[in-house]
Design an enzyme around this catalytic site. Structure first.
Site, PDB file in Angstrom:
ATOM      1  CB  CYS A   2      -0.923   0.006   1.210  1.00 34.95           C
ATOM      2  SG  CYS A   2      -0.065   0.135   2.789  1.00 34.95           S
ATOM      3  CB  CYS A  47       2.239  -3.501   5.590  1.00 29.61           C
ATOM      4  SG  CYS A  47       1.471  -1.879   5.448  1.00 29.61           S
ATOM      5  CB  CYS A  70      15.759 -10.255   8.271  1.00 28.40           C
ATOM      6  SG  CYS A  70      16.553 -11.007   6.856  1.00 28.40           S
TER       7      CYS A  70
HETATM    8 ZN    ZN Z   1       0.887  -1.824   3.310  1.00 30.98          ZN
END
Ligand code: ZN
Length: 93
Positions: A2, A47, A70
């Site tokens: 996004c 995310c 990582c």
């Molecule tokens: Zn995202």
């Protein structure tokens, strides 16, 4: 996924793994979950906004956090710092 900003280059370090590695994400950018695939307990990072998989978090990173995020470089876009600042503080004059 996004386009949410996830990490600052100020927390990037050379882990020697060939993966982009950071010792801390930006505030409220990355959510974490337990990942028991491959028979190992790892911390999976994704995310916070869209849930896109980013990589894993290990506890062998450098100071000050001791963490190593990582990340999968393919999952990220890298933006030059000047542009990054402009995006993060759009009302700055
Ligand atoms: Zn995202």
């Amino acid at each position: 996924g996004c386009g949410l900003e996830l990490f600052s280059s100020s927390t990037k370090f050379d882990s020697g793994t060939g993966w982009p590695s950071f010792w801390a994400p930006l505030h409220n950018a990355v959510a974490e979950d337990r990942d028991t695939t491959l028979g190992m307990l790892r911390v999976e990072a994704h995310c916070r906004r869209c849930g896109g998989h980013l990589g894993h978090v290990f506890d062998d990173g450098p100071r000050p956090t001791g963490l190593r995020y990582c990340m999968n470089g393919v999952a990220m876009n890298f933006v030059a710092a000047e542009e990054e600042t402009r995006v993060r503080i759009p009302n700055r004059t």
